[in-house]
Design a protein around this motif. Sequence first.
Motif, PDB file in Angstrom:
ATOM      1  N   VAL A   1     -24.079  -9.806  89.155  1.00 17.45           N
ATOM      2  CA  VAL A   1     -24.296  -8.686  88.236  1.00 17.45           C
ATOM      3  C   VAL A   1     -24.935  -7.510  88.972  1.00 17.45           C
ATOM      4  O   VAL A   1     -25.464  -7.655  90.077  1.00 17.45           O
ATOM      5  N   ASP A   2     -24.889  -6.336  88.339  1.00 17.33           N
ATOM      6  CA  ASP A   2     -25.600  -5.171  88.857  1.00 17.33           C
ATOM      7  C   ASP A   2     -27.104  -5.434  88.792  1.00 17.33           C
ATOM      8  O   ASP A   2     -27.585  -6.205  87.954  1.00 17.33           O
ATOM      9  N   ALA A   3     -27.848  -4.762  89.667  1.00 19.76           N
ATOM     10  CA  ALA A   3     -29.299  -4.943  89.679  1.00 19.76           C
ATOM     11  C   ALA A   3     -29.939  -4.466  88.380  1.00 19.76           C
ATOM     12  O   ALA A   3     -30.974  -4.995  87.959  1.00 19.76           O
ATOM     13  N   ASP A   4     -29.312  -3.495  87.731  1.00 21.41           N
ATOM     14  CA  ASP A   4     -29.878  -2.919  86.502  1.00 21.41           C
ATOM     15  C   ASP A   4     -29.165  -3.444  85.256  1.00 21.41           C
ATOM     16  O   ASP A   4     -28.884  -2.695  84.323  1.00 21.41           O
ATOM     17  N   THR A   5     -28.905  -4.747  85.234  1.00 25.76           N
ATOM     18  CA  THR A   5     -28.212  -5.378  84.109  1.00 25.76           C
ATOM     19  C   THR A   5     -29.203  -6.130  83.217  1.00 25.76           C
ATOM     20  O   THR A   5     -29.934  -6.988  83.718  1.00 25.76           O
ATOM     21  N   PRO A   6     -29.247  -5.843  81.927  1.00 26.63           N
ATOM     22  CA  PRO A   6     -30.044  -6.686  81.025  1.00 26.63           C
ATOM     23  C   PRO A   6     -29.416  -8.082  80.970  1.00 26.63           C
ATOM     24  O   PRO A   6     -28.258  -8.229  80.573  1.00 26.63           O
ATOM     25  N   VAL A   7     -30.149  -9.107  81.401  1.00 24.12           N
ATOM     26  CA  VAL A   7     -29.556 -10.443  81.503  1.00 24.12           C
ATOM     27  C   VAL A   7     -30.045 -11.396  80.417  1.00 24.12           C
ATOM     28  O   VAL A   7     -29.543 -12.517  80.318  1.00 24.12           O
ATOM     29  N   GLY A   8     -31.007 -10.991  79.617  1.00 23.63           N
ATOM     30  CA  GLY A   8     -31.534 -11.864  78.570  1.00 23.63           C
ATOM     31  C   GLY A   8     -32.974 -11.502  78.283  1.00 23.63           C
ATOM     32  O   GLY A   8     -33.499 -10.503  78.788  1.00 23.63           O
TER      33      GLY A   8
END
Length: 479
Positions: free
Chosen positions: A202-209
Motif C-alpha cells: 500500500v501507499d505510505a499514506d493509506t488508512p489501513v484500519g
Amino acid sequence: MTGPVLAVDQGTSGTKALVVCPERGVIGSGSAPVRPRYLPGGRVEVDPRELLDSVVGAGRAALAAAGEPVVAVGLANQGETVLAWDPVSGEPLTDALVWQDRRAEPLCAELEAYAPSLLERTGLPLDPYFAAPKMAWIRRHLTRQGVVTTSDVWLVHRLTGAFVTDAATAGRTQLLDLDTVDWSRPALDAFGLADERLPAVVDADTPVGTTTAFGPELPLTGLLVDQQAALLAQRVTEPGTAKCTYGTGAFLLAQSGPLPRRSTTGLVGCVAWRLAGRTSYCLDGQVYTAASAVRWLTELGVISGAEDIDTVGGSVPDAGGVTFVPALAGLAAPWWRGDLRGSVSGLGLDTTAGHLVRALCDGIAAQVAELADAAAADLGAPLTALRVDGGLTRSALLMQAQADLLQIPVEVSALPDVTALGVGAVARLGYDRALTVAEAVPRWEPSAVYEPAADAGRAAERRARFRTAVAALLDAGPA
C-alpha cells in the motif's frame, strides 16, 4: 489544519513515540526499550512481543504526556527484521530475526547464481541484511506454519487486523519489483517463497484500519520504513540531496527522483516512498555498526558512553596513526562482505584511549564518505551537503571528522527524532488528503553546520589509510 497525530518509531534498541501538533510541534513523547539478543554466529534476534509492548507502551506514554487527543497514528519500522506468525491468532511462531542477523549467509551463497537478476529486478544485492534471505531461512530451519513477513506487517495486524506493508518497506525484502512496485514472481521463486501469503503493498499514506491499543479508537493512516521516514523529515525530496542517520548503524540515503535507479557502485536502489500513488526512489548505503561500535568501546571500558566521545577523543590532536575499520558486524555497502570482521591497526605503546576514539570516529566517517562518493557517481554529480540526524550527531568530534573526510558541509538537523516526525507527516497526509507533502513535513533547519577544517590533501591521506585497511581485510578474507 489537522489536529495532533501520534507518531511511533519502532527501532532496533527501543521505540520512540511523539505527539506532533502541526502548530506547536512535539507536545508529548514517550519511549520504551527493546533488548535484542546478540548471539554467536552473527545471530541477532528479539522477542516479537517486546516489539509490540514497546509500541503500545511508548505510544500510551506520549499520549499521557501530551494530555490531549490525537486524530491519527503513524508507525515507522525497522525494515528488514522478520518473523513467522499465525495470521488467525496473531501469535508469533518464531523470534524476530533482526536486520543485523547474518545466519542466512550460507543460503545467500547457495543462491549466488541468482544475484545479478535479483539486483536488476529488485535493486538489492544478495545479502542476509535484507528480509527475503531471513524469510527463506525461517522456512527452511524453523517452521512452515503461518505467514513469514517483515515486523511491520505483524505489528499492523496486531494493532488493526490489516495485512499490509508500505511500498518502501516491501522494497527492503528483495521480493519487490522496482519498476512495478509489486511482488516479483521470479524473486519469490528464487528464494523458494512462491507459495507464501504476502501482504498487500500500500501507499505510505493509506488508512489501513483503526486501533484501540493506545486507548481511544484511532485510525492508522501512515506507514513507512525508518530510514525513508527520516529522509522525508529531513526534506530530502529533490534528486541529488542526501541525508545520513547515525543510529545503531549509519544509513546514507540520496534522493534519485520518480524513476528507479540501479546502482553501479554497490549501493541499494530502492523505493523512498509511495504517496498518493506516486513513487519516489532513492539510493541507499549502510554502515552496519555506528552507535553499536561506540557501545562496544564502552563495554571494553575505553569510554563510559557516547557522551565521552568528545572528551576522551579531544584529549589528543588526531588518531596517532591508528586506523579503525569498525566492521564489527561485517562491511555493508559498497563492499557487501558481511563475513568480514573489523580491524584496528597502527597500535603502539603510546596509543591512548583518545587515539582509539579518534580512530573510531574516522572509521565511521570514512565509511560514510565512501557511500557519499558512490551516490555521487551513480547520480552523476557530487553531493553539495549532507543532512544528518541521530544520536551520534551530538558528537562534534564525529561530525567534524565527517565534514573533513567528505570535504562538504555537514548540516545537523535541529529536529530530534526525525524518523518519528517523518512518519507523523505521512500519517497527516493519510488523514487529510487535501494536504501537500510540503505542508505536512516539519520545517527543516540545522542546529549546527560543520564546515571542512582539514585541507583536501590531509583528508585524502586519512581516507587512503582507511581504504588500505579495508583492502587488507578483503585480502585476508573471513576470520
